[in-house]
Structures are given as structure tokens and as C-alpha cells.
Scaffold this motif. Structure first.
Motif, PDB file in Angstrom:
ATOM      1  N   ASP A  58     -60.177  27.535 -17.771  1.00 31.96           N
ATOM      2  CA  ASP A  58     -60.533  28.941 -17.311  1.00 31.96           C
ATOM      3  C   ASP A  58     -59.701  30.115 -16.082  1.00 31.96           C
ATOM      4  O   ASP A  58     -60.529  30.111 -15.105  1.00 31.96           O
ATOM      5  CB  ASP A  58     -61.830  28.727 -16.857  1.00 31.96           C
ATOM      6  N   GLU A  59     -59.049  29.862 -16.891  1.00 36.17           N
ATOM      7  CA  GLU A  59     -57.456  30.434 -16.054  1.00 36.17           C
ATOM      8  C   GLU A  59     -58.099  32.793 -15.602  1.00 36.17           C
ATOM      9  O   GLU A  59     -56.851  32.883 -15.154  1.00 36.17           O
ATOM     10  CB  GLU A  59     -55.911  30.747 -16.932  1.00 36.17           C
ATOM     11  N   TRP A  60     -58.748  32.892 -16.719  1.00 36.65           N
ATOM     12  CA  TRP A  60     -59.339  33.631 -16.209  1.00 36.65           C
ATOM     13  C   TRP A  60     -59.810  34.600 -15.015  1.00 36.65           C
ATOM     14  O   TRP A  60     -59.932  35.677 -14.463  1.00 36.65           O
ATOM     15  CB  TRP A  60     -59.893  34.803 -17.709  1.00 36.65           C
ATOM     16  N   GLU A  61     -60.048  33.456 -14.300  1.00 36.13           N
ATOM     17  CA  GLU A  61     -60.425  33.530 -12.768  1.00 36.13           C
ATOM     18  C   GLU A  61     -59.925  33.813 -12.455  1.00 36.13           C
ATOM     19  O   GLU A  61     -59.043  33.386 -11.449  1.00 36.13           O
ATOM     20  CB  GLU A  61     -61.525  32.449 -13.276  1.00 36.13           C
ATOM     21  N   PRO A  62     -60.034  34.713 -11.021  1.00 40.18           N
ATOM     22  CA  PRO A  62     -59.398  35.237 -10.140  1.00 40.18           C
ATOM     23  C   PRO A  62     -58.877  34.876  -9.109  1.00 40.18           C
ATOM     24  O   PRO A  62     -57.875  34.619  -8.793  1.00 40.18           O
ATOM     25  CB  PRO A  62     -59.939  36.831  -9.821  1.00 40.18           C
ATOM     26  N   VAL A  63     -59.601  33.658  -9.101  1.00 38.91           N
ATOM     27  CA  VAL A  63     -59.094  32.807  -7.596  1.00 38.91           C
ATOM     28  C   VAL A  63     -58.622  31.279  -8.925  1.00 38.91           C
ATOM     29  O   VAL A  63     -58.290  30.833  -7.520  1.00 38.91           O
ATOM     30  CB  VAL A  63     -60.550  32.410  -7.441  1.00 38.91           C
ATOM     31  N   ARG A  64     -58.494  31.358  -9.912  1.00 40.36           N
ATOM     32  CA  ARG A  64     -57.594  30.071 -10.332  1.00 40.36           C
ATOM     33  C   ARG A  64     -55.947  30.631  -9.680  1.00 40.36           C
ATOM     34  O   ARG A  64     -55.899  31.275 -10.068  1.00 40.36           O
ATOM     35  CB  ARG A  64     -57.726  30.418 -11.601  1.00 40.36           C
ATOM     36  N   HIS A 122     -55.689  32.160 -22.681  1.00 39.55           N
ATOM     37  CA  HIS A 122     -55.889  33.987 -22.599  1.00 39.55           C
ATOM     38  C   HIS A 122     -54.178  34.482 -22.057  1.00 39.55           C
ATOM     39  O   HIS A 122     -53.674  33.935 -21.063  1.00 39.55           O
ATOM     40  CB  HIS A 122     -56.532  34.664 -21.445  1.00 39.55           C
ATOM     41  N   PRO A 140     -53.784  36.720 -17.685  1.00 41.52           N
ATOM     42  CA  PRO A 140     -54.497  36.619 -15.922  1.00 41.52           C
ATOM     43  C   PRO A 140     -52.658  35.869 -15.650  1.00 41.52           C
ATOM     44  O   PRO A 140     -52.046  35.453 -15.891  1.00 41.52           O
ATOM     45  CB  PRO A 140     -55.439  35.470 -15.819  1.00 41.52           C
ATOM     46  N   THR A 165     -56.146  21.541 -14.556  1.00 38.85           N
ATOM     47  CA  THR A 165     -57.312  21.461 -15.213  1.00 38.85           C
ATOM     48  C   THR A 165     -56.728  21.225 -16.915  1.00 38.85           C
ATOM     49  O   THR A 165     -57.327  20.121 -17.425  1.00 38.85           O
ATOM     50  CB  THR A 165     -57.515  22.720 -15.419  1.00 38.85           C
TER      51      THR A 165
END
Length: 83
Positions: A19-25, A50, A53, A33
Motif C-alpha cells: 500500500d505504498e501508494w498511500e501518501p502517509v506511507r 507501483h 509514489p 511491510t
């Protein structure tokens, strides 16, 4: 054979998604992870990443180092049998 198969593609799922596309990661969070997920799955783990990011780019070198240190042998998806 479906349309994708007829065009020379095959469906490939994944076992670990960071879920590295989430800006908070953060890059460190992405690495943790993925390494945890790969070690839990064991042989043949397919990781979804992806291209866009910043966390993906920043995590690649430490990710590859940690996976290799853990004994992982990295390969291309077409080198895996029966995924």
C-alpha cells in the motif's frame, strides 16, 4: 483462453501489497511491510509495487538489501513456476 490470454498475457496475483501508494506511507514502513509479508509467505511470494509514489523509489535499495540478507533469491515473474 480469454482475451488477455489470447493476446499473450497471463493473470498474476500477488501475495504481499505494501500500500505504498498511500501518501502517509514512509519508505521504512513500506520496507517493513514487504519484508514481513515475504517472510510470512515464504517461497514464491509475489510483491505488488507501483511505479509512482516516492515511497516506492526510496524503499527499493533498503528493501532489496533486507530481502537478500534474509536469504531471498529474487527473480522475474516469468521465472516463477505455477504462480
Amino acid at each position: 483462453m480469454g482475451g488477455a490470454g489470447a493476446a499473450g498475457y497471463r493473470h498474476v496475483g500477488w501475495h504481499v501489497a505494501a500500500d505504498e501508494w498511500e501518501p502517509v506511507r514512509s519508505a521504512a514502513g513500506v520496507v517493513g511491510t514487504i519484508v514481513d509479508g515475504v517472510l510470512a509467505h515464504r517461497d514464491g511470494a509475489v510483491v505488488l509495487l507501483h511505479t509512482w509514489p516516492t515511497a516506492t523509489l526510496e524503499s527499493l535499495d533498503p528493501l532489496l538489501d533486507r530481502l537478500r540478507d534474509a536469504g531471498a533469491v529474487l527473480c522475474r515473474i516469468d521465472e516463477l513456476a505455477d504462480i
